[in-house]
Scaffold this active site. Sequence first.
Site, mmCIF file in Angstrom:
data_model
loop_
_atom_site.group_PDB
_atom_site.id
_atom_site.type_symbol
_atom_site.label_atom_id
_atom_site.label_comp_id
_atom_site.label_asym_id
_atom_site.label_seq_id
_atom_site.Cartn_x
_atom_site.Cartn_y
_atom_site.Cartn_z
ATOM 1 N N GLY A 62 78.319 104.922 75.030
ATOM 2 C CA GLY A 62 77.683 104.581 73.752
ATOM 3 C C GLY A 62 78.089 105.491 72.607
ATOM 4 O O GLY A 62 77.251 105.851 71.779
ATOM 5 N N PRO A 68 80.431 117.623 85.797
ATOM 6 C CA PRO A 68 81.358 116.697 85.124
ATOM 7 C C PRO A 68 81.504 117.009 83.632
ATOM 8 O O PRO A 68 82.599 116.886 83.072
ATOM 9 C CB PRO A 68 80.698 115.326 85.333
ATOM 10 N N GLY A 91 83.911 79.747 69.536
ATOM 11 C CA GLY A 91 84.832 79.807 70.665
ATOM 12 C C GLY A 91 86.155 79.130 70.362
ATOM 13 O O GLY A 91 86.355 78.575 69.274
ATOM 14 N N CYS A 110 80.535 78.078 63.836
ATOM 15 C CA CYS A 110 81.980 77.858 63.899
ATOM 16 C C CYS A 110 82.322 76.747 64.889
ATOM 17 O O CYS A 110 82.061 75.593 64.596
ATOM 18 C CB CYS A 110 82.699 79.175 64.191
ATOM 19 N N ARG A 121 90.702 78.169 62.453
ATOM 20 C CA ARG A 121 91.898 77.444 62.014
ATOM 21 C C ARG A 121 91.597 75.994 61.671
ATOM 22 O O ARG A 121 92.344 75.334 60.996
ATOM 23 C CB ARG A 121 92.954 77.427 63.135
ATOM 24 N N HIS A 167 80.567 82.672 60.026
ATOM 25 C CA HIS A 167 79.832 83.463 61.023
ATOM 26 C C HIS A 167 78.719 84.276 60.363
ATOM 27 O O HIS A 167 78.943 85.428 59.992
ATOM 28 C CB HIS A 167 80.789 84.420 61.734
ATOM 29 N N GLU A 217 76.329 85.710 61.716
ATOM 30 C CA GLU A 217 75.912 86.843 62.551
ATOM 31 C C GLU A 217 76.569 88.164 62.134
ATOM 32 O O GLU A 217 76.002 89.232 62.319
ATOM 33 C CB GLU A 217 76.180 86.545 64.034
HETATM 34 N N1 GLN Z 1 88.411 77.210 67.537
HETATM 35 C C1 GLN Z 1 87.820 76.865 66.287
HETATM 36 C C2 GLN Z 1 88.779 77.065 65.129
HETATM 37 O O1 GLN Z 1 89.740 77.789 65.257
HETATM 38 C C3 GLN Z 1 86.532 77.653 66.052
HETATM 39 C C4 GLN Z 1 86.735 79.119 65.912
HETATM 40 C C5 GLN Z 1 85.484 79.930 66.096
HETATM 41 O O2 GLN Z 1 84.504 79.464 66.665
HETATM 42 N N2 GLN Z 1 85.508 81.197 65.664
HETATM 43 O O3 GLN Z 1 88.589 76.527 64.079
#
Ligand code: GLN
Length: 536
Positions: free
Chosen positions: A17, A192, A356, A383, A464, A509, A511
């Site tokens: 951490g 250690p 993703g 996203c 993208r 995003h 977050e």
């Molecule tokens: N794969 C998708 C794109 O490239 C979403 C990217 C993501 O979720 N960060 O647009």
Amino acid sequence: MNPKYIFVTGGVTSSLGKGIIAASLAKLLQSRGYSVTIQKFDPYINVDPGTLNPYEHGECYVTEDGAETDLDLGHYERFLNVPTSQANNVTTGRIYQSVIQKERDGAFLGKTVQVIPHITDEIKYRMKLLGDSRKFEIIITEIGGTVGDIESLPYIEAVRQLNWEMKDEDVLVIHLTLLPYLSSTKELKTKPTQHSVKMLLESGLQPDILVCRTEHPINKEIKKKIALFCNVDLNAVIEAIDVKTIYDVPMMMLKEKLDKTVLSKLKLSAKNEPDLIKWVNFLTKYKNPKHEIKIGLIGKYVELPDAYKSIAEAFIHAGSHNECKVNLEYIHSELITDESAEHKLGNLDGILVAPGFGDRGIEGKITAIKYARMHKIPFLGICLGMQMAVIEFARNVLGWKDAHSTEMNSKTKHAVIDMMPEQKKITAKGGTMRLGNYTCEITKDSKAFKAYEKSKVNERHRHRFEFNNIFLKDFSSKGMLVTGINPETKLGEIVEIANHPFFIGVQFHPEYKSTVLNPHPLFIKFVKSAMDYSKN
Ligand code: GLN
């Protein structure tokens, strides 16, 4: 005043951490009135973590200026509430890339290019960059990896040289170690730590402060032993006992007087007493929730929660704001089918579909979105999660069974998510997405507007593909509205379903922007909607 440099190294094991200790110290110094920034140097050869699978190092964090960085930068921002930038994360790959480029440009005038001095010079140059900008009084640099690793050596050598070049009071080395506990003899072991300090000494570096991770309190005798054998002051042996939440660490470090010890070694005045009222307020609300909800996070990297670090933290911030405990249930999207949906999702108060890449698990994401839409469960798609919400709507409401994103199916007639034109000519994968801050204009009276309470926001991107505006009218005629657009490119940034209590998909995003002191409006509203849903 010269900028002051604090280096944080780690010994004994990884995952102790360092990032949280660095962020906590920074928080305390900031709360005393100093301007502080934190940077991380990572010893791997990727130029940045943007091309890494989340299973490797967890989430890739994106800064305002579009740098794809280590997830520790997320902690720095969440603790300090100050944005970081490209300069705050440097990897061995980036160092070598620029040294090799300089060599190709003929910058070394026929000399043999070597690790010492060329690589170490480049490291030192980048270590001082944020200090040289004169924007910060204190620069904390976290050195990734563990002392003794072969790839860390040039960094330790660079720190040694800086330590030698600068005045004593301008540089400080903090070493984070582990005191293992032997339950059979009921003792904390210091060996250690002694060995890891010895390893640093072999590289010519004497730590000034030792922060010792431990499961049990460290008594005075042990502190004395560590101080004597590791050659540090007694008050420079700091106990870092395990705590329930990372957000307790600044308070724990305050109790251990880490900030005072640091300031006195740097010959800086303590200024005011730390102003941590807002922080404490956040902690109090976080620890004394009046409500409780369960949110399902649907993703394909759920075995490794670090893959969704910023999302999990954003729920902590928004939960505390709403005085609500958010139980996050990580659900593997590959396990969600029409048959299993009720069992997997039926007891949730809110559904978040995660970002993703690629097609693994996307049908499960689409099924989860359909379930949220039909059962009017609060939904937030981020996203890829937003893109899947668009596909779900196209297939199941507009009746286009072949609707897809060209990321997964390049031949579909209903490419409701398509590659952005400027992306079509790019083949290289590293750092080539649409990255960082872009403006989004929000339609008045939309759900998004109600959350943000303003019509213009800046949010960070990493993608993208995009909503295909050719189909805009088809979607809006059936109730899926684009309520946020980029004013320059007209790219769709936010989609929502009007006839649903809370159904929002965002191409950006949110977050990444949520911090302890500034919980994100979309997360606040999502949690609030889930609380309302749970009462029905
Ligand atoms: N794969 C998708 C794109 O490239 C979403 C990217 C993501 O979720 N960060 O647009």
